[in-house]
Design a protein around this motif. Structure first.
Motif, PDB file in Angstrom:
ATOM      1  N   ASP A 134     -20.603  34.719  -6.562  1.00 13.67           N
ATOM      2  CA  ASP A 134     -20.079  35.583  -7.626  1.00 13.67           C
ATOM      3  C   ASP A 134     -19.913  37.009  -7.096  1.00 13.67           C
ATOM      4  N   PRO A 135     -18.989  37.215  -6.144  1.00 12.43           N
ATOM      5  CA  PRO A 135     -18.853  38.539  -5.531  1.00 12.43           C
ATOM      6  C   PRO A 135     -18.129  39.529  -6.428  1.00 12.43           C
ATOM      7  N   HIS A 136     -18.235  40.805  -6.077  1.00 12.58           N
ATOM      8  CA  HIS A 136     -17.395  41.827  -6.699  1.00 12.58           C
ATOM      9  C   HIS A 136     -16.793  42.665  -5.578  1.00 12.58           C
ATOM     10  N   LEU A 137     -15.704  43.324  -5.892  1.00 17.74           N
ATOM     11  CA  LEU A 137     -14.911  44.024  -4.896  1.00 17.74           C
ATOM     12  C   LEU A 137     -15.088  45.530  -5.047  1.00 17.74           C
ATOM     13  N   ASP A 138     -15.246  46.195  -3.929  1.00 18.39           N
ATOM     14  CA  ASP A 138     -15.353  47.656  -3.889  1.00 18.39           C
ATOM     15  C   ASP A 138     -14.210  48.148  -3.004  1.00 18.39           C
ATOM     16  N   ILE A 139     -13.267  48.888  -3.596  1.00 23.31           N
ATOM     17  CA  ILE A 139     -12.091  49.369  -2.865  1.00 23.31           C
ATOM     18  C   ILE A 139     -12.129  50.887  -2.800  1.00 23.31           C
ATOM     19  N   GLY A 140     -12.013  51.426  -1.611  1.00 20.50           N
ATOM     20  CA  GLY A 140     -11.888  52.868  -1.421  1.00 20.50           C
ATOM     21  C   GLY A 140     -10.482  53.180  -0.942  1.00 20.50           C
ATOM     22  N   VAL A 141      -9.787  54.077  -1.636  1.00 24.39           N
ATOM     23  CA  VAL A 141      -8.399  54.402  -1.306  1.00 24.39           C
ATOM     24  C   VAL A 141      -8.269  55.905  -1.136  1.00 24.39           C
ATOM     25  N   SER A 142      -7.719  56.326  -0.004  1.00 25.02           N
ATOM     26  CA  SER A 142      -7.384  57.734   0.218  1.00 25.02           C
ATOM     27  C   SER A 142      -5.883  57.876   0.030  1.00 25.02           C
ATOM     28  N   ALA A 143      -5.503  58.684  -0.941  1.00 22.37           N
ATOM     29  CA  ALA A 143      -4.082  58.868  -1.255  1.00 22.37           C
ATOM     30  C   ALA A 143      -3.712  60.320  -1.045  1.00 22.37           C
ATOM     31  N   GLU A 144      -2.452  60.526  -0.692  1.00 20.86           N
ATOM     32  CA  GLU A 144      -1.965  61.887  -0.491  1.00 20.86           C
ATOM     33  C   GLU A 144      -1.740  62.560  -1.832  1.00 20.86           C
ATOM     34  N   GLU A 145      -2.075  63.819  -1.893  1.00 17.56           N
ATOM     35  CA  GLU A 145      -1.820  64.613  -3.083  1.00 17.56           C
ATOM     36  C   GLU A 145      -0.347  65.010  -3.066  1.00 17.56           C
ATOM     37  N   PRO A 146       0.432  65.058  -3.911  1.00 17.22           N
ATOM     38  CA  PRO A 146       0.444  64.653  -5.304  1.00 17.22           C
ATOM     39  C   PRO A 146       0.846  63.181  -5.406  1.00 17.22           C
ATOM     40  N   ALA A 147      -0.096  62.307  -5.667  1.00 19.61           N
ATOM     41  CA  ALA A 147       0.162  60.876  -5.796  1.00 19.61           C
ATOM     42  C   ALA A 147       0.244  60.509  -7.279  1.00 19.61           C
ATOM     43  N   ASP A 148       0.993  59.474  -7.550  1.00 24.56           N
ATOM     44  CA  ASP A 148       1.061  58.940  -8.902  1.00 24.56           C
ATOM     45  C   ASP A 148      -0.109  57.964  -9.043  1.00 24.56           C
ATOM     46  N   LEU A 149      -1.244  58.499  -9.479  1.00 26.06           N
ATOM     47  CA  LEU A 149      -2.464  57.693  -9.541  1.00 26.06           C
ATOM     48  C   LEU A 149      -2.352  56.550 -10.528  1.00 26.06           C
ATOM     49  N   GLY A 150      -1.674  56.768 -11.616  1.00 21.81           N
ATOM     50  CA  GLY A 150      -1.492  55.702 -12.598  1.00 21.81           C
ATOM     51  C   GLY A 150      -0.765  54.511 -11.996  1.00 21.81           C
ATOM     52  N   ALA A 151       0.290  54.784 -11.248  1.00 22.82           N
ATOM     53  CA  ALA A 151       1.057  53.703 -10.619  1.00 22.82           C
ATOM     54  C   ALA A 151       0.221  53.002  -9.544  1.00 22.82           C
ATOM     55  N   LEU A 152      -0.560  53.776  -8.817  1.00 22.03           N
ATOM     56  CA  LEU A 152      -1.406  53.201  -7.770  1.00 22.03           C
ATOM     57  C   LEU A 152      -2.470  52.278  -8.369  1.00 22.03           C
ATOM     58  N   VAL A 153      -3.148  52.742  -9.405  1.00 24.32           N
ATOM     59  CA  VAL A 153      -4.181  51.924 -10.045  1.00 24.32           C
ATOM     60  C   VAL A 153      -3.563  50.688 -10.685  1.00 24.32           C
ATOM     61  N   THR A 154      -2.408  50.844 -11.300  1.00 25.57           N
ATOM     62  CA  THR A 154      -1.718  49.705 -11.901  1.00 25.57           C
ATOM     63  C   THR A 154      -1.359  48.676 -10.836  1.00 25.57           C
ATOM     64  N   ARG A 155      -0.880  49.146  -9.694  1.00 24.20           N
ATOM     65  CA  ARG A 155      -0.514  48.218  -8.625  1.00 24.20           C
ATOM     66  C   ARG A 155      -1.748  47.509  -8.065  1.00 24.20           C
ATOM     67  N   LEU A 156      -2.855  48.233  -7.946  1.00 28.48           N
ATOM     68  CA  LEU A 156      -4.096  47.593  -7.503  1.00 28.48           C
ATOM     69  C   LEU A 156      -4.526  46.525  -8.509  1.00 28.48           C
ATOM     70  N   HIS A 157      -4.442  46.876  -9.787  1.00 28.97           N
ATOM     71  CA  HIS A 157      -4.868  45.967 -10.856  1.00 28.97           C
ATOM     72  C   HIS A 157      -3.946  44.759 -10.985  1.00 28.97           C
ATOM     73  N   ASP A 158      -2.633  44.993 -10.833  1.00 25.30           N
ATOM     74  CA  ASP A 158      -1.667  43.925 -11.076  1.00 25.30           C
ATOM     75  C   ASP A 158      -1.334  43.105  -9.833  1.00 25.30           C
ATOM     76  N   GLU A 159      -1.503  43.691  -8.638  1.00 22.72           N
ATOM     77  CA  GLU A 159      -1.098  42.986  -7.419  1.00 22.72           C
ATOM     78  C   GLU A 159      -2.263  42.676  -6.479  1.00 22.72           C
ATOM     79  N   ALA A 160      -2.909  43.721  -5.980  1.00 21.48           N
ATOM     80  CA  ALA A 160      -3.865  43.549  -4.883  1.00 21.48           C
ATOM     81  C   ALA A 160      -5.062  42.685  -5.273  1.00 21.48           C
ATOM     82  N   VAL A 161      -5.744  43.046  -6.347  1.00 18.56           N
ATOM     83  CA  VAL A 161      -6.941  42.298  -6.747  1.00 18.56           C
ATOM     84  C   VAL A 161      -6.593  40.872  -7.166  1.00 18.56           C
TER      85      VAL A 161
END
Length: 191
Positions: A134-161
Motif C-alpha cells: 500500500d505505497p504512497h507517492l512523494d513527488i518533488g517538482v522544481s518549476a521555473e517562475e512564472p509557472a502556471d502552477l494550476g496547470a502543472l498540478v492538474t497535469r500531475l493529477h490527471d496524467e502522471a499519477v
C-alpha cells in the motif's frame, strides 16, 4: 504511524534533555556552593557507596554491562531514526499461484523523467514510500517562475499519477506534491 513515531521521539528526547539538564544544574549548583560550603567540598558519592564499589567484585562489570546495554539501545534508536520507509519492492499481486513484485526505484524514476519533460519543469524527483502492498507517492517538482502552477498540478493529477498507478496495477496511489519555484533565466535586452 510515522507521525506518532516522530512525536514519541521528540517527547522522549525532550524529557531526557530536561532530566539531564536538571541533574547537571544541581551538580553545578552544588559545586558552586548553593547548598553550603560543606556540600561543595564533599565528594558526590558518599563513603559507603565508594566502599561498596571497591569491595564488591561484580559491581564494575555490572556497571559496564548496563552502560553497554544503554549504548546499544541508543544506537538502535539512532538507526531507527535513520531508516527510510521506502519499499525496495512493490507487491502488485499475491494469491494462491504466487506473488508478483516489481522494483520500486525504477518505477518512481520513470515518473520523475516523465514529469521532467513537462514545460516549465526544471527537474522532478519521485519516491514511493510506505508498505510494499500500500505505497504512497512523494513527488518533488522544481518549476521555473512564472509557472502556471494550476496547470502543472492538474497535469500531475490527471496524467502522471494515474499513469504510474495504472502501470503498477494499483487501485489507489495517494500522492503528495512538493512544488519549488526557481527563478527563471532573466534575459537582458541588448541595444
Amino acid at each position: 504511524m510515522k507521525t506518532r513515531s516522530g512525536k514519541g521521539n521528540r517527547v522522549g528526547l525532550a524529557v531526557l534533555g530536561l532530566v539531564l539538564l536538571a541533574v547537571g544544574g544541581l551538580a553545578i549548583a552544588r559545586a558552586l556552593g548553593s547548598f553550603g560550603d560543606a556540600a561543595a567540598r564533599e565528594p558526590v558519592v558518599d563513603a559507603g557507596a565508594r566502599s561498596f564499589a571497591a569491595t564488591t567484585p561484580w559491581f564494575w562489570p555490572v556497571v559496564a554491562a548496563v552502560g553497554i546495554v544503554i549504548g546499544l539501545i541508543g544506537l538502535a534508536w539512532l538507526l531507527a531514526l535513520l531508516r527510510v520507509d521506502r519499499p525496495r519492492r512493490l507487491r502488485l499481486e499475491s494469491g494462491t499461484t504466487g506473488v508478483t513484485e516489481v522494483d520500486a526505484h525504477p518505477a518512481s524514476e520513470a515518473l520523475a523523467e516523465q514529469v521532467s519533460t513537462y514545460p516549465e519543469v526544471r527537474r522532478a524527483h519521485a519516491v514511493l514510500r510506505g508498505p510494499s502492498d500500500d505505497p504512497h507517492l512523494d513527488i518533488g517538482v522544481s518549476a521555473e517562475e512564472p509557472a502556471d502552477l494550476g496547470a502543472l498540478v492538474t497535469r500531475l493529477h490527471d496524467e502522471a499519477v494515474p499513469d504510474l498507478r495504472t502501470t503498477l496495477g494499483l487501485r489507489r496511489l495517494p500522492a503528495m506534491v512538493r512544488l519549488n519555484l526557481t527563478g527563471g533565466r532573466r534575459t537582458r535586452p541588448v541595444h
